[in-house]
Each structure stands twice: as structure tokens, then as C-alpha cells.
Write a protein that holds these residues in place. Sequence first.
Motif, PDB file in Angstrom:
ATOM      1  N   GLY A   1      -6.636  20.457  15.363  1.00  0.00           N
ATOM      2  CA  GLY A   1      -5.896  20.265  14.104  1.00  0.00           C
ATOM      3  C   GLY A   1      -6.750  19.293  13.492  1.00  0.00           C
ATOM      4  N   THR A   2      -6.374  18.816  12.455  1.00  0.00           N
ATOM      5  CA  THR A   2      -7.127  17.554  11.386  1.00  0.00           C
ATOM      6  C   THR A   2      -5.917  16.828  10.999  1.00  0.00           C
ATOM      7  OG1 THR A   2      -9.050  18.923  11.430  1.00  0.00           O
ATOM      8  CG2 THR A   2      -8.690  16.851  10.027  1.00  0.00           C
ATOM      9  N   LYS A   3      -6.145  15.558  11.021  1.00  0.00           N
ATOM     10  CA  LYS A   3      -5.126  14.695  10.174  1.00  0.00           C
ATOM     11  C   LYS A   3      -6.182  13.623   9.598  1.00  0.00           C
ATOM     12  CE  LYS A   3      -1.703  11.004  10.628  1.00  0.00           C
ATOM     13  NZ  LYS A   3      -0.942  10.340  11.584  1.00  0.00           N
ATOM     14  N   VAL A   4      -6.017  13.733   8.205  1.00  0.00           N
ATOM     15  CA  VAL A   4      -6.838  12.877   7.405  1.00  0.00           C
ATOM     16  C   VAL A   4      -5.854  11.775   6.508  1.00  0.00           C
ATOM     17  CG1 VAL A   4      -8.123  12.698   5.156  1.00  0.00           C
ATOM     18  CG2 VAL A   4      -8.406  14.648   6.820  1.00  0.00           C
ATOM     19  N   SER A   5      -6.093  10.540   6.663  1.00  0.00           N
ATOM     20  CA  SER A   5      -5.446   9.499   6.223  1.00  0.00           C
ATOM     21  C   SER A   5      -6.105   8.596   5.204  1.00  0.00           C
ATOM     22  CB  SER A   5      -4.480   8.503   7.230  1.00  0.00           C
ATOM     23  OG  SER A   5      -4.084   9.339   8.217  1.00  0.00           O
ATOM     24  N   LEU A   6      -5.369   8.275   3.972  1.00  0.00           N
ATOM     25  CA  LEU A   6      -5.954   7.504   3.276  1.00  0.00           C
ATOM     26  C   LEU A   6      -4.935   6.237   2.762  1.00  0.00           C
ATOM     27  CD1 LEU A   6      -6.055   9.009  -0.410  1.00  0.00           C
ATOM     28  CD2 LEU A   6      -5.819  10.491   1.648  1.00  0.00           C
ATOM     29  N   ARG A   7      -5.502   5.033   2.516  1.00  0.00           N
ATOM     30  CA  ARG A   7      -4.575   3.672   2.171  1.00  0.00           C
ATOM     31  C   ARG A   7      -4.840   3.442   0.788  1.00  0.00           C
ATOM     32  NH1 ARG A   7      -4.519  -1.817   3.983  1.00  0.00           N
ATOM     33  NH2 ARG A   7      -6.696  -1.424   4.584  1.00  0.00           N
ATOM     34  N   ILE A   8      -3.877   3.490  -0.113  1.00  0.00           N
ATOM     35  CA  ILE A   8      -4.026   3.157  -1.399  1.00  0.00           C
ATOM     36  C   ILE A   8      -3.367   1.970  -1.842  1.00  0.00           C
ATOM     37  CG2 ILE A   8      -4.040   3.975  -3.863  1.00  0.00           C
ATOM     38  CD1 ILE A   8      -5.950   5.802  -2.383  1.00  0.00           C
TER      39      ILE A   8
ATOM     40  N   PHE B   1       0.918  -1.108  -0.058  1.00  0.00           N
ATOM     41  CA  PHE B   1      -0.161  -0.031   0.118  1.00  0.00           C
ATOM     42  C   PHE B   1       0.830   1.399  -0.178  1.00  0.00           C
ATOM     43  CE2 PHE B   1      -2.161  -3.443   2.037  1.00  0.00           C
ATOM     44  CZ  PHE B   1      -3.511  -3.330   1.454  1.00  0.00           C
ATOM     45  N   CYS B   2       0.252   2.300  -0.228  1.00  0.00           N
ATOM     46  CA  CYS B   2       0.882   3.705  -0.262  1.00  0.00           C
ATOM     47  C   CYS B   2      -0.212   4.601   0.689  1.00  0.00           C
ATOM     48  CB  CYS B   2       0.734   4.437  -1.579  1.00  0.00           C
ATOM     49  SG  CYS B   2       1.246   6.182  -1.611  1.00  0.00           S
ATOM     50  N   VAL B   3       0.541   4.877   1.878  1.00  0.00           N
ATOM     51  CA  VAL B   3      -0.109   5.769   2.827  1.00  0.00           C
ATOM     52  C   VAL B   3      -0.052   7.389   2.668  1.00  0.00           C
ATOM     53  CG1 VAL B   3      -0.595   6.079   5.234  1.00  0.00           C
ATOM     54  CG2 VAL B   3      -0.108   3.761   4.588  1.00  0.00           C
ATOM     55  N   ILE B   4      -1.244   7.901   2.500  1.00  0.00           N
ATOM     56  CA  ILE B   4      -1.173   9.338   2.292  1.00  0.00           C
ATOM     57  C   ILE B   4      -1.708   9.998   3.533  1.00  0.00           C
ATOM     58  CG2 ILE B   4      -1.748  11.283   0.894  1.00  0.00           C
ATOM     59  CD1 ILE B   4      -2.015   9.323  -1.510  1.00  0.00           C
ATOM     60  N   GLU B   5      -1.025  10.792   4.051  1.00  0.00           N
ATOM     61  CA  GLU B   5      -1.662  11.860   5.053  1.00  0.00           C
ATOM     62  C   GLU B   5      -1.563  13.193   4.752  1.00  0.00           C
ATOM     63  OE1 GLU B   5       0.599  10.643   8.361  1.00  0.00           O
ATOM     64  OE2 GLU B   5       0.148   8.397   8.334  1.00  0.00           O
TER      65      GLU B   5
END
Length: 377
Positions: free
Chosen positions: A361-368, A303-307
Motif C-alpha cells: 500500500g501507500t500513505k501520503v502525508s502533508l502538513r499544512i 498545523f493541519c496534518v492530512i493523510e
Amino acid sequence: MEVLAAAVTGGLVVALGVAVWLALGRRRDRGLGDPSDLATYATLHTASLAAPFLRAGLDADGARSALPHLRALLGDAPVALTDGAGLLAGTDDAPPAVAEPLVTTVLTHGRTEATDDAVVAPLVVEERVVGTLVVHTDQPSAALTRTTTEVARWISGQLELGELSASRTALMEAELRALRAQISPHFIYNSLGAIASFVRTDPERARSLLLEFADFTRYSFRRHGEFTTLAEELRSIERYLTLEKARFGDRLRVTSTVAPEVLHVTLPFLSVQPLVENAVRHGVEPKDGPGSVRVLAHDAGAFCVIEIEDDGVGSDPDVVREALAGRGRGGSVGLANVDERLRSVYGDDHGLVVETAPDLGTKVSLRIPKFAPGVST
């Protein structure tokens, strides 16, 4: 004795040679498989050759291309495909009159029918009979009827997969149009205002920003492809942040850490950029004083993890849940849109993960997934 020894030695050599030959032969047979294995492989291979034409839809061109492979699956019998209106295509030796009364019956009742010279099975997509598979024969049998029925079911599955793929593409295009309509007025207004502020004081910077704006909008409103690479998405994000930094000045700080090995990962178009815009618009902009946005992309095995993280004003988690459910009012730009598109492409395990709280604050993560069926630029 010497003659006898030589004879024995020669016999052993011959025997060993025969043994090695037999062993190699058995090994070769195991490698190729027994007749049952070979027959299974041939059937699957033939089906795979027909599948792309069927998934393209039930039309004359696809039918003509698929028929040779369907014929091979059916023991080389003359075959034809029809839709609800009539004959689409048939093999050269299929009779011109395609058992029309039998086809009409099958289209009406949706079950396989057989006569002395043909077997006709229905093609069903989402409980709709959309056509038939016709097999001509002068030796009808129960086995041929069962085989025709199973091949027709397999064809129906391919047609249904094709329709689902087309529906998914249409849905994603509609969602992208909605996303563009949602983000563009706000961004265009602010960007043009920032550029205008430099026209007199710093014309060269105004020109540079205008070029960045043109490149950004060209990417955001492009009309081809539902997927892009992470590298292309990040280039667009860089242009967006350049324009926003011109507006915010020293109030906006940006850091970016991206592993080179994930730059070529393919992901849905405009799936990261709206998250960065959210960080600026809903995190940093309402905050008193400076704020920062961090973009991180790293390799995580398959996977590629994007934050996307900001140190802005944060949000009530219940408000975010409402936004992800599509019930937000004037909330985060495109959050539900991005989440829904990720889930539709990769499955429910790959939606957005949002961590936030008021003033934290805010942290948004997606796993591609690095590789996924049907995902390509």
C-alpha cells in the motif's frame, strides 16, 4: 500638637499624591516609549501604509497612492516617482520638470545622483533599473542623499516582492492548468462510463451520479482563486469517491476521519484531491479483490496534518522519488505538481511525505500551516 499633627498628616497625603502622580507618569511614559521608540514606530507605520501600493506594481495609480507616505518618510520634501519612460506621479509641490537629465543619468548608471535642487535614486528590481525616486530640495545634504538612497532601496524591495508574488500566482495557475489537463481525460471517461451503465437499469441513480459529476467538474475547473478551504476540497473528494464507488462497487471501501477544527484551514486548490485519485487509480484499481482508501485530517497545534492511505499494490520507493522529481513516466497523477505547489507556498519543509513498498500500500502525508502569509481564499 493636634494642629501640628494635622499639618504633618496633610503634608504626607500631598507628598504621597505627588509620588503616585509621578509614578503613574513614569509608567505612562514607559508604555508609550521614549522619543526614539516613537520615531521608529512612526517610520515603520508609514512604511507599512505605502507597501501595498508599491507591491501592486510601479504604475501611476500606485505611485499616486504611495507618494504621501513616501513624503513622510523623507521629511516632508516634495517627491516624485518615475518609471523607465518618464514621470508617474509627483506631490503637488514637486516641480513639473522632474530633473529629467538627472533621471536619465540614474536610469542609465543605476546609482544615486544629486544636484543643488534634487536627489534622484534608482529603483532596482532583480538587477534591472525600473524607475527612480526623486526628492526636490533647496537644501541638499549628505544625510538627505543617504536617506533617499535607503528609501529607494526599500521601495525596490517592495516592487520585487510584488513581482515575485505575481510570478508565483502565474506559476501556480499554469501548474493547475497542467494538472487539470492531466487528470480530467481519465476521470471523465471512467465517470461517464459508470453513469451510462445505470441509465437503463437505475435511471434515478444515473441522474444522481450525473449531478455529482457536474458538481465535481465545476469545482475542479473553476477559474477563481488559487486557494480553497479543506472543507471545500473534501466535498469535492466526496463527489469523486461517490462516482468511483459507482464504478468499482464493493471493491472500493472508503473511510474518512476529519477533525472539525481543521475544516476551515486554507490550502492550495486541488492539493488533496489528486492524492485521493492516485490512491484509487494506482493503488486499488490494479489490486486483485477489494481495496480501501482512508482519508484522515487532524489538528496538530499550528498545523493541519492530512493523510491519504490505501492498501493497494504499493510502489517501488525509487519510482515515487522519480515521480516527485517530475521524471515519472505515466506514474502518479499530479504527485510532483502537488509537491511543488506546496513547497512554493509554505517552504521546502512542507512537501509531500510518501511511504510505500510493493504490495504494502501507500500513505501520503502533508502538513499544512493553519496560518501563512499571503494564503487566503
